[in-house]
Design an enzyme around this catalytic site. Sequence first.
Site, PDB file in Angstrom:
ATOM      1  N   ARG A  42     -12.905  -6.045  -4.148  1.00 36.19           N
ATOM      2  CA  ARG A  42     -13.074  -4.654  -3.741  1.00 36.19           C
ATOM      3  C   ARG A  42     -14.250  -4.546  -2.772  1.00 36.19           C
ATOM      4  NH1 ARG A  42     -10.365   0.132  -3.692  1.00 36.19           N
ATOM      5  NH2 ARG A  42     -11.439   1.863  -4.643  1.00 36.19           N
TER       6      ARG A  42
ATOM      7  N   THR B 117      -2.074   1.738   1.423  1.00 35.16           N
ATOM      8  CA  THR B 117      -2.199   0.432   0.773  1.00 35.16           C
ATOM      9  C   THR B 117      -0.884  -0.354   0.814  1.00 35.16           C
ATOM     10  OG1 THR B 117      -3.802   1.408  -0.713  1.00 35.16           O
ATOM     11  CG2 THR B 117      -2.922  -0.651  -1.441  1.00 35.16           C
TER      12      THR B 117
ATOM     13  N   THR C 110      -5.795  -3.265   0.527  1.00 36.93           N
ATOM     14  CA  THR C 110      -5.856  -1.969   1.194  1.00 36.93           C
ATOM     15  C   THR C 110      -7.009  -1.887   2.197  1.00 36.93           C
ATOM     16  OG1 THR C 110      -5.937   0.411   0.688  1.00 36.93           O
ATOM     17  CG2 THR C 110      -7.467  -0.955  -0.508  1.00 36.93           C
TER      18      THR C 110
ATOM     19  N   GLU D 285      -7.762   1.558   2.384  1.00 33.16           N
ATOM     20  CA  GLU D 285      -7.852   2.930   1.869  1.00 33.16           C
ATOM     21  C   GLU D 285      -6.898   3.869   2.594  1.00 33.16           C
ATOM     22  OE1 GLU D 285      -8.006   5.461  -0.472  1.00 33.16           O
ATOM     23  OE2 GLU D 285      -8.962   6.607   1.107  1.00 33.16           O
TER      24      GLU D 285
ATOM     25  N   GLU E 169     -13.128   2.773   2.377  1.00 33.03           N
ATOM     26  CA  GLU E 169     -13.043   2.718   0.905  1.00 33.03           C
ATOM     27  C   GLU E 169     -14.141   3.511   0.205  1.00 33.03           C
ATOM     28  OE1 GLU E 169     -10.188   1.918  -1.271  1.00 33.03           O
ATOM     29  OE2 GLU E 169     -10.266   0.426   0.320  1.00 33.03           O
TER      30      GLU E 169
ATOM     31  N   ASP F 292     -13.614   6.634  -1.855  1.00 32.44           N
ATOM     32  CA  ASP F 292     -13.082   6.618  -3.226  1.00 32.44           C
ATOM     33  C   ASP F 292     -14.173   6.931  -4.262  1.00 32.44           C
ATOM     34  OD1 ASP F 292     -10.467   6.208  -2.628  1.00 32.44           O
ATOM     35  OD2 ASP F 292     -10.320   4.186  -3.449  1.00 32.44           O
TER      36      ASP F 292
ATOM     37  N   SER G 132     -11.055   2.256  -8.261  1.00 33.69           N
ATOM     38  CA  SER G 132      -9.744   2.129  -7.608  1.00 33.69           C
ATOM     39  C   SER G 132      -8.631   2.517  -8.584  1.00 33.69           C
ATOM     40  CB  SER G 132      -9.550   0.679  -7.164  1.00 33.69           C
ATOM     41  OG  SER G 132      -8.232   0.464  -6.731  1.00 33.69           O
ATOM     42  N   SER G 133      -7.430   2.646  -8.053  1.00 33.03           N
ATOM     43  CA  SER G 133      -6.248   2.866  -8.882  1.00 33.03           C
ATOM     44  C   SER G 133      -5.285   1.689  -8.794  1.00 33.03           C
ATOM     45  CB  SER G 133      -5.499   4.114  -8.410  1.00 33.03           C
ATOM     46  OG  SER G 133      -6.318   5.234  -8.517  1.00 33.03           O
TER      47      SER G 133
ATOM     48  N   GLY H  18      -0.391   3.592  -3.002  1.00 32.19           N
ATOM     49  CA  GLY H  18      -0.256   5.032  -3.218  1.00 32.19           C
ATOM     50  C   GLY H  18      -1.431   5.731  -3.856  1.00 32.19           C
TER      51      GLY H  18
HETATM   52  N1  GLU Z   1      -8.272   3.411  -2.203  1.00 32.13           N
HETATM   53  C1  GLU Z   1      -7.140   3.406  -3.085  1.00 32.13           C
HETATM   54  C2  GLU Z   1      -7.474   2.724  -4.386  1.00 32.13           C
HETATM   55  O1  GLU Z   1      -8.247   1.826  -4.400  1.00 32.13           O
HETATM   56  C3  GLU Z   1      -6.041   2.653  -2.476  1.00 32.13           C
HETATM   57  C4  GLU Z   1      -5.651   3.312  -1.232  1.00 32.13           C
HETATM   58  C5  GLU Z   1      -4.543   4.206  -1.429  1.00 32.13           C
HETATM   59  O2  GLU Z   1      -3.492   3.728  -1.821  1.00 32.13           O
HETATM   60  O3  GLU Z   1      -4.712   5.394  -1.210  1.00 32.13           O
HETATM   61  O4  GLU Z   1      -6.958   3.069  -5.393  1.00 32.13           O
END
Ligand code: GLU
Length: 576
Positions: A102, A391, A409, A411, A430, A433, A452-453, A473
């Site tokens: 990350r 991503t 990604t 972002e 990033e 986030d 992150s997700s 996503g």
């Molecule tokens: N920044 C997002 C995350 O780390 C991923 C980017 C996205 O899919 O919007 O979860």
Amino acid sequence: MSQSARIVLAASLVLSITVSSTPAVAKTPVATGTGGAVATISEPASQAAIAILNKGGNAVDAAVAAAATLGVTDPFSCGIGGGGFMLIYLAKDKRVISIDHRETAPASFTPAVFQQNGKAMDFEQVVASGRSVGVPGTVRGWHEALDRYGSMSFKQVLAPAIDVASKGFKVNDNFSHLVQENETKFTRFPATAALYLKNGKAIAAGTTLRNPDLAKAYRELAAGGVKVFYTGKMAAAVVGAVNGNGGAITLADLANYEARLRQPVHSTYRGYDIYGMPLPSSGGVAVAQALNILEGYDLKAMPRASAEHLYLEASRLAFADRNAYLADPEYVEAPLAGLLSKDYAARRRELIRPDQASAHATAGDPYPFQNDPSVPLRPNASKLLAEGAHTTHLTVSDKDGNIVSYTYTIESWGGSGIVVPGYGFLLNNEMTDFDFSGPAPNVPEAGKRPRSSMSPTIAFKDGKPAFSIGSPGGATIITTVLQTIFNYIDLGMTMPQALNAPRLSERNGMATDVEPGFADSAQARALEKTGQHWSKTPQEIGAANALVFNPDGTVTAVSEGHRHGVGSALVQRSAH
Ligand code: GLU
């Protein structure tokens, strides 16, 4: 010289676009066979993985080759200017490991970095600037993956991507549309405009785009390895591009960057062992928590609408906790044991009414469910960040049974919009986030990784690989992975059906996000009987890729059948 004149001049010097006469290759979203398998959203990336497998590379080698190629063909989703999370199953050792690469906050960051006059700045104020850029982790992550678990060198695995970047690839509608959407952002940065705009407008679908600067960057990495990115001229170019656009990053920030090997999140669901990404991604924990809640119901015995209602409610509860507790584990002690306990899930389940949608969930109290129930700083708010849908996710297996599930990604679409001059890659945004205002676990801090997700997942049954799944996503990554698992295990769909079903994403917001057309469907009508309701602006959710390990020893690679321009699934030896 005016900005537009500079862009035109730069474009004529750097941009190398010709109208392509090569016919489009038909992409296959599902493929079954033996040997290795791959699913990505891009045909050249899947082909890069198969080429490396055919040369004797393993799943890790092939995953890096595919990722590097996606950096060329899907540069608005991912690349060496960003970061990611890689989950690897090592068949010989029978263990799953994760590599967290990350992006991290530069040392100049403070909790108030995204505040002005004591108030949180708008996302739009920050995104297209050097302030949103974190220290990129991708190259370090690839290095750790190859060095520890791969069998090939950077030189070997980057070769297919160098080829695509040098010879060019055909721009599709989706690519051109993404440039169009980002015209204003890209126009601000001459190197970006030179690469992706023509006379200030998005390059058209059907053109062949070459990126000789990115080919050069990859060649330098191939020759000099990881240090080229973090200490050499390329590092200086990154620092120059960030600081020249309002950021404050140093060469030391780059030189100090480390990837982390972390223990994956392990949970069980109806006889499956599920491995997911640990913090700083909230993905593994949130998916596991929602599944723990769902496990208490006999979903198979219910009408589909009743089961889907419970899926939405479980997701809402998991998100309430995710938003309140989860952040970089090196800065915040999240109550993971409590959040992941089956007893805590049972307590959360008591809040769900099988016949009535809840409005907004508050975070629960997982501390009594921990062995150490001492309560550190409790968050005072449940925050929902505006997160987009960007991503990329790819997944690869090899003939020896190794598996990679990899989400990476930059972002937002096009990240910060800043292409590093001379090197052809976009820098991430990033740092957006982070929660811009505190107190919250996920506030910006020096050296911290934003929550992150991303949810690369690998599932096993009876000790053997069963399937892998992941998606892009933003925060909808979690619900896409969760819903696909629910569709597959509980609703009994095949993996292609599970992936192609309409997606419903409940993240403890005001309304559930759904895809275009869903709100008018019979499925929606049935769910509305419990009071579920939908957001007014439907959009495509996620772009998942999966592998299924079949009982007869074959592997089925599954990509999107209709989203994001149809994905690409390939196997080394087709069963048909
Ligand atoms: N920044 C997002 C995350 O780390 C991923 C980017 C996205 O899919 O919007 O979860």
